[in-house]
Design a protein around this motif. Sequence first.
Motif, PDB file in Angstrom:
ATOM      1  N   GLU A  63      -0.887 -37.494   6.839  1.00 48.87           N
ATOM      2  CA  GLU A  63      -0.059 -36.523   7.556  1.00 48.87           C
ATOM      3  C   GLU A  63       0.883 -35.813   6.582  1.00 48.87           C
ATOM      4  O   GLU A  63       1.108 -34.599   6.686  1.00 48.87           O
ATOM      5  N   MET A  64       1.427 -36.572   5.650  1.00 53.39           N
ATOM      6  CA  MET A  64       2.290 -35.960   4.637  1.00 53.39           C
ATOM      7  C   MET A  64       1.537 -34.896   3.841  1.00 53.39           C
ATOM      8  O   MET A  64       2.045 -33.787   3.613  1.00 53.39           O
ATOM      9  N   LEU A  65       0.318 -35.203   3.430  1.00 52.49           N
ATOM     10  CA  LEU A  65      -0.478 -34.247   2.662  1.00 52.49           C
ATOM     11  C   LEU A  65      -0.793 -33.003   3.482  1.00 52.49           C
ATOM     12  O   LEU A  65      -0.802 -31.879   2.966  1.00 52.49           O
ATOM     13  N   ASP A  66      -1.038 -33.192   4.769  1.00 54.62           N
ATOM     14  CA  ASP A  66      -1.372 -32.059   5.641  1.00 54.62           C
ATOM     15  C   ASP A  66      -0.165 -31.148   5.883  1.00 54.62           C
ATOM     16  O   ASP A  66      -0.299 -29.922   5.911  1.00 54.62           O
ATOM     17  N   LYS A  67       1.006 -31.744   6.043  1.00 60.11           N
ATOM     18  CA  LYS A  67       2.163 -30.974   6.486  1.00 60.11           C
ATOM     19  C   LYS A  67       3.028 -30.439   5.351  1.00 60.11           C
ATOM     20  O   LYS A  67       3.713 -29.412   5.526  1.00 60.11           O
ATOM     21  N   ALA A  90      -5.178 -36.384  -2.282  1.00 65.02           N
ATOM     22  CA  ALA A  90      -4.244 -35.535  -3.027  1.00 65.02           C
ATOM     23  C   ALA A  90      -4.983 -34.370  -3.672  1.00 65.02           C
ATOM     24  O   ALA A  90      -4.525 -33.217  -3.618  1.00 65.02           O
ATOM     25  N   ALA A  91      -6.137 -34.664  -4.261  1.00 68.11           N
ATOM     26  CA  ALA A  91      -6.923 -33.603  -4.901  1.00 68.11           C
ATOM     27  C   ALA A  91      -7.370 -32.555  -3.882  1.00 68.11           C
ATOM     28  O   ALA A  91      -7.327 -31.350  -4.158  1.00 68.11           O
ATOM     29  N   GLU A  92      -7.768 -32.991  -2.717  1.00 67.38           N
ATOM     30  CA  GLU A  92      -8.222 -32.055  -1.677  1.00 67.38           C
ATOM     31  C   GLU A  92      -7.091 -31.149  -1.187  1.00 67.38           C
ATOM     32  O   GLU A  92      -7.348 -30.101  -0.589  1.00 67.38           O
ATOM     33  N   HIS A  93      -5.849 -31.568  -1.443  1.00 68.67           N
ATOM     34  CA  HIS A  93      -4.689 -30.741  -1.097  1.00 68.67           C
ATOM     35  C   HIS A  93      -4.091 -30.082  -2.335  1.00 68.67           C
ATOM     36  O   HIS A  93      -2.928 -29.671  -2.336  1.00 68.67           O
ATOM     37  N   ALA A  94      -4.902 -29.987  -3.398  1.00 69.72           N
ATOM     38  CA  ALA A  94      -4.524 -29.271  -4.626  1.00 69.72           C
ATOM     39  C   ALA A  94      -3.300 -29.858  -5.313  1.00 69.72           C
ATOM     40  O   ALA A  94      -2.477 -29.126  -5.869  1.00 69.72           O
ATOM     41  N   VAL A 114     -12.402 -38.814 -10.318  1.00 59.95           N
ATOM     42  CA  VAL A 114     -12.438 -37.859 -11.431  1.00 59.95           C
ATOM     43  C   VAL A 114     -13.079 -36.548 -10.986  1.00 59.95           C
ATOM     44  O   VAL A 114     -12.574 -35.457 -11.291  1.00 59.95           O
ATOM     45  N   LEU A 115     -14.192 -36.629 -10.262  1.00 59.20           N
ATOM     46  CA  LEU A 115     -14.880 -35.426  -9.816  1.00 59.20           C
ATOM     47  C   LEU A 115     -13.995 -34.590  -8.894  1.00 59.20           C
ATOM     48  O   LEU A 115     -13.933 -33.355  -9.022  1.00 59.20           O
ATOM     49  N   ALA A 116     -13.294 -35.262  -7.966  1.00 62.01           N
ATOM     50  CA  ALA A 116     -12.430 -34.530  -7.027  1.00 62.01           C
ATOM     51  C   ALA A 116     -11.340 -33.761  -7.764  1.00 62.01           C
ATOM     52  O   ALA A 116     -10.990 -32.637  -7.391  1.00 62.01           O
ATOM     53  N   LEU A 117     -10.795 -34.351  -8.820  1.00 58.24           N
ATOM     54  CA  LEU A 117      -9.752 -33.690  -9.607  1.00 58.24           C
ATOM     55  C   LEU A 117     -10.333 -32.595 -10.497  1.00 58.24           C
ATOM     56  O   LEU A 117      -9.767 -31.507 -10.609  1.00 58.24           O
TER      57      LEU A 117
END
Length: 368
Positions: A63-67, A90-94, A114-117
């Motif tokens: 929720e923190m990452l989304d908001k 975290a990576a998906e939220h840049a 690693v791939l996500a980052l």
Amino acid sequence: MAAKYRVGIIGRTGKGDYGHGIDVVWKDVPQVEVVAVADEHAGGRAQAAQKTGAQHAYADYREMLDKEDLNIVAVASRWLDQHRDMVVGAAEHACHVYMEKPFCRTLEEADEMVLALEMRHLKLAIAHTTRYAPVLPTVHKLIKDGEIGDVLEVRARGKEDSKRGGGEDLWVLGSHMLDLMRTFTGDVETCYATVKVDGRPVTQSDVSEGNEGIGPLAGDSINAMYTFQGNNITGYFGSHRDRAGQPPRFGLQVFGSKGIIEMLSGPVHTCQLLKDPAWSPGRSGAKWLPVSAAGIGKPGSDDGHQSGNLSAVLDLIDAIEKDRQPISSMYDARAATEMIVGIFESHRARGPVSFPLTNRKNPLTMLS
């Protein structure tokens, strides 16, 4: 670049808490503001919000990452079971990441992180704080200048206490030593290791769920040997439960043709040099000489956790702004994880294994 980097902190009270000061280090960094904390434990969450000055607090880090519009996420808990999901989230939220060690439970998870980052050109720094010890560049210079001659081998040991010695010690604290070893040796070529319990080789029946979210774990005695790419150096790591030294020997020694350099780890990093080609001061009469960032014979120490975290965070921000890898990067974190997993994979294979490891799963789940 933001005027100030917006930081969100993920902790888990009772499950690794907030690491070794990863929640409070941001207070000393003028380029950031802590805008939110996340912790599933209500009491711990309220305390963390007060301690960090966070504007918002969440029970669920997702929720923190989304908001929140965050730039950096601190993954503070050392429990491993959610590290993969937290970093990928975290990576998906840049968001760039600063995180507590160990990195994750398997090489499969490490590859996903690693791939996500990489896909989003993001940076990750891991809290292998010895990498940031002020004395480490001095040690490397002494070796380069020939103070201990040609490096022949590197030996590292865990804390070897009564509770964690062996497999758990390897995961929780061995990552520090194996990461440090690579700074002297370069990348691993092969690993040969044995994992024992009560003096016999570990089998499938010995495997159980490890503490701190490690996953399947076994062994009260770890003995490992590494070779490295492009040199003739041999590395050793060992941890035997309830065999800790007094004073502790948790640290690493670099053995050269003309002497030894020793770095001890913990809340305070200490270092010393022995100019003795026999490696035997009792025979040669040579004495251990203190080494600090200022040089040989100049005593000094540093607060390993506090100064290490601050140096790591400042380096992460510099890496973000200059588009380079941090001193202790996601690639270093994965390499240390691979050295750990390589021990169990060699035990499973009953012989040496080559790096990079083909098997990216937990080898202890595949024992016969």
